[in-house]
Design an enzyme around this catalytic site. Structure first.
Site, PDB file in Angstrom:
ATOM      1  N   LYS A  54      -8.393  -3.091   8.923  1.00  0.00           N
ATOM      2  CA  LYS A  54      -9.130  -3.840  10.135  1.00  0.00           C
ATOM      3  C   LYS A  54      -9.657  -5.439   9.699  1.00  0.00           C
ATOM      4  O   LYS A  54      -9.507  -6.328  10.295  1.00  0.00           O
ATOM      5  CB  LYS A  54     -10.466  -2.843  10.520  1.00  0.00           C
ATOM      6  CG  LYS A  54      -9.702  -1.692  11.417  1.00  0.00           C
ATOM      7  CD  LYS A  54     -10.905  -0.724  11.777  1.00  0.00           C
ATOM      8  CE  LYS A  54      -9.848   0.314  12.454  1.00  0.00           C
ATOM      9  NZ  LYS A  54     -11.086   1.518  12.525  1.00  0.00           N
ATOM     10  N   GLN A  98     -17.001   3.297  11.199  1.00  0.00           N
ATOM     11  CA  GLN A  98     -16.120   4.190  11.011  1.00  0.00           C
ATOM     12  C   GLN A  98     -16.182   5.567  11.127  1.00  0.00           C
ATOM     13  O   GLN A  98     -17.075   6.443  10.651  1.00  0.00           O
ATOM     14  CB  GLN A  98     -15.156   3.891   9.725  1.00  0.00           C
ATOM     15  CG  GLN A  98     -13.888   4.357   9.414  1.00  0.00           C
ATOM     16  CD  GLN A  98     -12.871   3.887  10.365  1.00  0.00           C
ATOM     17  OE1 GLN A  98     -12.630   2.799  10.708  1.00  0.00           O
ATOM     18  NE2 GLN A  98     -11.973   4.794  10.944  1.00  0.00           N
ATOM     19  N   ASP A 121     -15.991  -0.634  19.557  1.00  0.00           N
ATOM     20  CA  ASP A 121     -15.077   0.655  19.558  1.00  0.00           C
ATOM     21  C   ASP A 121     -15.079   1.131  20.978  1.00  0.00           C
ATOM     22  O   ASP A 121     -14.132   2.166  21.049  1.00  0.00           O
ATOM     23  CB  ASP A 121     -15.536   1.515  18.518  1.00  0.00           C
ATOM     24  CG  ASP A 121     -14.459   1.902  17.549  1.00  0.00           C
ATOM     25  OD1 ASP A 121     -13.319   1.155  17.596  1.00  0.00           O
ATOM     26  OD2 ASP A 121     -14.777   2.776  16.475  1.00  0.00           O
TER      27      ASP A 121
END
Ligand code: NDP
Length: 291
Positions: A54, A98, A121
């Site tokens: 990312k 994450q 996200d």
């Protein structure tokens, strides 16, 4: 009939090029450089690899990434405090924690601690809740489900009125992708581990989204002629060659290619789209912060 390949890599490259141009235009206009904070808790190698991918893609499109690495034994309070600091940092427009988090940490509380305008996200309970309600707009859509829909849009697939089957009901893929299909007026059947007669249900699908995590589970004779298949599954299987392994999807690609109208490959289908959608969300977050 040989299915048309939905080239996720090419589509993701195109989206990234569009993002790169928009970032450059922002900066040229004197606006802030979009910034993404990635938070990695514990040393899980797969999570570390995803975060590093990312960051690399951020750099390619001109988005600044800020990386925060925290030990697996961090307390809930300390982790939430870190998220609060990132919420308050004007250089950070998007925050990505994450997942999965190490055992003992409350994932939902951490996600809830993220400023909804920085939730790139799309997993904040408010964003997911809005997705499930008619007429309510989430600020951000979760990246993988949004990537699946974008692949259908850019491939000219009509969702309205289509019979869509979603195989899998996870929080991160199956359920949100099903909600997005409903929003686009598809008629959606959600299948899971207790579903009876999976082949029979899948045979009715005009659109199949497979997100089950079982290598090549969906067979060619489970499919209707002309179905469009988005295969999210990413399964590593052993091979006899030098490399010793390969990645396959949840659908038997070779058999499905003979029946389907369109199909995504694995790898090179949904995977590249996930990061492209994350970058798009970060750009949107920067625009939101402009006011
Ligand atoms: P989960 O394990 O969280 O969910 C799997 C789902 O499949 C569950 O709903 C489960 O049902 C269902 N399921 C499991 N076995 C069966 C079965 N035999 N028959 C019917 N349904 C079954 O997986 P994820 O959603 O996180 O991921 C799915 C796949 O997508 C994985 O291969 C993953 O690696 C991949 N993935 C790829 C991404 C990308 O960017 N390309 C991103 C995220 C995931 P139940 O709810 O009843 O347990």
């Amino acid at each position: 009939m040989a299915a048309q390949l939905i080239d996720g890599q090419a589509i993701a490259n195109q989206i990234q090029q569009e993002i790169k141009e928009q970032v450059a235009a922002r900066v040229a206009a004197g606006k802030t450089v979009p910034g993404l904070a990635t938070v990695l808790v514990g040393g899980d190698p797969a999570s570390a690899m995803y975060v590093s991918m990312k960051q690399k893609r951020c750099a390619k499109v001109g988005i600044t990434s800020f990386h925060v690495e925290l030990p697996a034994d961090i307390s809930q309070e300390a982790l939430e405090k870190k998220v609060a600091d990132l919420n308050a940092d004007p250089k950070v427009h998007g925050i990505l924690v994450q997942l999965p988090l190490p055992k003992g940490l409350d994932e939902e509380r951490v996600l809830q601690a993220i400023d909804i305008n920085k939730d790139v996200d799309g997993f904040h309970p408010l964003n997911i809740g809005r997705l499930a309600q008619k007429g309510r707009e989430p600020v951000f859509l979760p990246a993988t489900p949004a990537g699946c829909i974008e692949l259908l849009i850019r491939s000219g697939v009509k969702m309205e009125g289509a019979n869509a089957v979603v195989l899998g009901r996870s929080n991160i893929v199956g359920m949100p992708v099903a909600l997005l299909l409903v929003e686009r007026n598809a008629t959606v059947t959600i299948c899971h581990s207790r579903t009876k007669d999976l082949p029979g249900l899948i045979r009715q699908a005009d659109i199949l989204i497979a997100a089950v995590g079982r290598a090549e589970m969906v067979k060619g004779d489970w499919l209707k002629e002309g179905v469009v298949i988005i295969d999210v599954g990413t399964n590593k299987i052993e091979t006899d060659d030098e490399k010793g392994y390969k990645w396959v999807g949840d659908v038997d690609f070779e058999a499905a290619s003979k029946v389907a109208a369109m199909i995504t490959p694995v790898p090179g289908g949904v995977g590249p789209m996930t990061i492209a959608m994350l970058l798009q969300n970060t750009l949107k977050a920067a625009a939101l912060a402009d006011g």
